[in-house]
Design an enzyme around this catalytic site. Structure first.
Site, PDB file in Angstrom:
ATOM      1  N   SER A   6     -43.377  41.107  35.015  1.00 27.32           N
ATOM      2  CA  SER A   6     -43.297  41.048  33.561  1.00 27.32           C
ATOM      3  C   SER A   6     -44.636  40.712  32.928  1.00 27.32           C
ATOM      4  O   SER A   6     -44.832  40.971  31.739  1.00 27.32           O
ATOM      5  CB  SER A   6     -42.276  39.981  33.137  1.00 27.32           C
ATOM      6  OG  SER A   6     -41.004  40.251  33.657  1.00 27.32           O
ATOM      7  N   HIS A  60     -42.240  48.504  34.949  1.00 24.29           N
ATOM      8  CA  HIS A  60     -41.504  47.341  34.460  1.00 24.29           C
ATOM      9  C   HIS A  60     -40.182  47.775  33.846  1.00 24.29           C
ATOM     10  O   HIS A  60     -40.146  48.343  32.763  1.00 24.29           O
ATOM     11  CB  HIS A  60     -42.353  46.579  33.434  1.00 24.29           C
ATOM     12  CG  HIS A  60     -41.678  45.350  32.922  1.00 24.29           C
ATOM     13  ND1 HIS A  60     -41.750  44.946  31.609  1.00 24.29           N
ATOM     14  CD2 HIS A  60     -40.888  44.449  33.554  1.00 24.29           C
ATOM     15  CE1 HIS A  60     -41.041  43.847  31.462  1.00 24.29           C
ATOM     16  NE2 HIS A  60     -40.512  43.521  32.623  1.00 24.29           N
ATOM     17  N   GLU A  63     -41.659  50.378  31.263  1.00 23.99           N
ATOM     18  CA  GLU A  63     -43.078  50.323  30.899  1.00 23.99           C
ATOM     19  C   GLU A  63     -43.914  50.748  32.106  1.00 23.99           C
ATOM     20  O   GLU A  63     -43.732  50.217  33.204  1.00 23.99           O
ATOM     21  CB  GLU A  63     -43.486  48.902  30.481  1.00 23.99           C
ATOM     22  CG  GLU A  63     -42.937  48.460  29.154  1.00 23.99           C
ATOM     23  CD  GLU A  63     -43.374  47.045  28.804  1.00 23.99           C
ATOM     24  OE1 GLU A  63     -43.856  46.841  27.674  1.00 23.99           O
ATOM     25  OE2 GLU A  63     -43.221  46.138  29.650  1.00 23.99           O
ATOM     26  N   ASN A  88     -43.056  42.247  26.290  1.00 25.16           N
ATOM     27  CA  ASN A  88     -43.068  40.791  26.390  1.00 25.16           C
ATOM     28  C   ASN A  88     -44.157  40.143  25.557  1.00 25.16           C
ATOM     29  O   ASN A  88     -44.013  38.990  25.139  1.00 25.16           O
ATOM     30  CB  ASN A  88     -43.188  40.366  27.850  1.00 25.16           C
ATOM     31  CG  ASN A  88     -41.850  40.459  28.556  1.00 25.16           C
ATOM     32  OD1 ASN A  88     -40.812  40.101  27.994  1.00 25.16           O
ATOM     33  ND2 ASN A  88     -41.845  40.951  29.784  1.00 25.16           N
TER      34      ASN A  88
END
Length: 296
Positions: free
Chosen positions: A129, A150, A162, A201
Site C-alpha cells: 500500500s 495494488h 493501481e 492512499n
C-alpha cells in the site's frame, strides 16, 4: 524469451501469490476465477491450509449471494494450489507478493523470488500500500521486471488496481501487468508514480487519520463521525468503519510510511491509533476496533 511463456504478449497463465491473508486470498481467488493456474505460498503448511479455507469461504459466499454459480466456484478452487514453500513458484510467469506490510519482510521475499523464479522475464509485483517499489526492485537483479500491483479490499468486489512503476520498471513490464489486470482479471487500472501511498492512499489516509483524531479528542463519537460522512456526504461507509475494514495495523503502517517519506504532520499516526494497534484492537479481523464486530 521462452516461447512457452510469452509473458509480454499478454498470455500469463501461471500466477503465484505470496501471502494468503485477506488480500492474498482475494488476489488468488480472482486469478483462479479468471481461469489461471494459481499457486498460493504461505509461511508454512498450516498457514497454507488457512489460506485455502479463506478462499473457499469467499467462493461459497459468492455462490450464496448469486454472484457465482456452483460449478465455476468449484472450478476456481480446483485451479488453486496452496503451499508452504516459495520454491513451488519457480515456474510462475507473474508473482504477486501480498505479505505483511513490513519493508524488511517484503525485501526478503523479493530477494528470494529473484533466485527462485526461473524465467528472467517473469513479472514480480507487490501489493504494498505504501512501501516504495524501488526498494523492493533493488533487492533483485531484475528491477526492470518489478512493479506494484495494488489491489483493493475486498479484491473480488473492488474494480480498481493501481499500477505503480519505479524508475527501473520497463515499459514492457507495465504492458504485461496492465493487460493482466484489465484483459485477464477484468479490473480497471490506473497508473501511479512510485511515491508512498500512490494515488488512493495518499488521498485516503489523511482523511482516515483526521477522523481518528476527531474521535480521539472527544469532538465526536465514532458512531457520529461515521454517520456524518455516510448521511451528510453520501459515503457508502464512514471513515472509522473503513479503517476497521482495512485493518488499523495496516492504516498505521501506511501512515508511518507516508510520514517517513513526506514528513507532513497530517500523515503522522495519532497516538490513539498506535495504542489500539499495540492492544491488538485491529478492527474487523480481531472483532474490535472503533466498532465491535461478530467475528463469525
Amino acid at each position: 524469451m521462452s516461447a512457452s511463456l510469452q509473458t509480454v504478449s499478454g498470455s500469463v497463465q501461471r500466477v503465484g501469490v505470496v501471502g494468503g491473508g485477506q488480500m492474498g486470498a482475494g488476489i488468488a481467488e480472482v486469478c483462479a476465477r479468471a481461469g489461471l493456474d494459481t499457486v498460493v505460498c504461505e509461511a508454512d503448511a498450516a498457514a497454507a491450509r488457512g489460506a485455502r479455507e479463506r478462499v473457499a469461504a469467499s467462493l461459497e459466499r459468492a455462490v450464496r449471494r448469486g454472484r457465482l454459480d456452483r460449478v465455476r466456484a468449484e472450478d476456481a478452487l480446483a485451479r488453486l494450489v496452496f503451499t508452504g514453500s516459495l520454491d513451488d513458484l519457480a515456474d510462475r510467469q507473474l508473482v504477486v507478493e501480498a505479505a505483511v506490510e513490513n519493508a524488511d519482510v517484503k525485501t526478503g521475499i523479493f530477494a528470494a523470488l529473484d533466485k527462485i523464479v526461473e524465467d528472467p522475464e517473469a513479472v514480480l509485483a507487490t501489493n504494498t500500500s505504501a512501501i516504495p517499489v524501488m526498494r523492493l526492485g533493488m533487492a533483485t537483479q531484475r528491477a526492470d521486471r518489478v512493479l506494484g500491483l495494488h489491489f483493493f479490499n475486498p479484491v473480488p468486489v473492488m474494480p480498481l488496481v493501481e499500477i505503480v512503476t519505479s524508475l527501473h520498471t520497463s515499459a514492457e513490464t507495465v504492458r504485461t501487468a496492465e493487460d493482466f489486470a484489465t484483459a485477464t482479471l477484468g479490473k480497471t487500472a490506473i497508473r501511479s508514480q512510485d511515491r508512498s501511498g500512490f494515488v488512493v492512499n495518499a488521498l485516503l489516509i489523511p482523511y482516515l487519520l483526521a477522523a481518528i483524531r476527531m474521535a480521539e479528542s472527544g469532538f465526536a463519537t465514532a458512531a457520529d463521525v461515521d454517520a456524518g460522512m455516510e448521511l451528510g456526504c453520501a459515503h457508502p461507509m464512514g471513515p472509522l468503519k473503513l479503517a476497521d475494514l482495512i485493518g488499523l495495523d495496516t492504516v498505521a503502517a501506511i501512515a508511518e510510511s507516508l510520514y517517513g517519506e513526506f514528513k507532513e504532520p497530517l500523515y503522522a499516526p495519532p497516538p490513539l491509533l498506535q495504542r489500539m494497534v499495540e492492544a491488538g484492537l485491529l478492527g474487523r479481523k480481531t472483532g474490535r476496533g472503533f466498532h465491535t464486530y461478530d467475528r463469525g
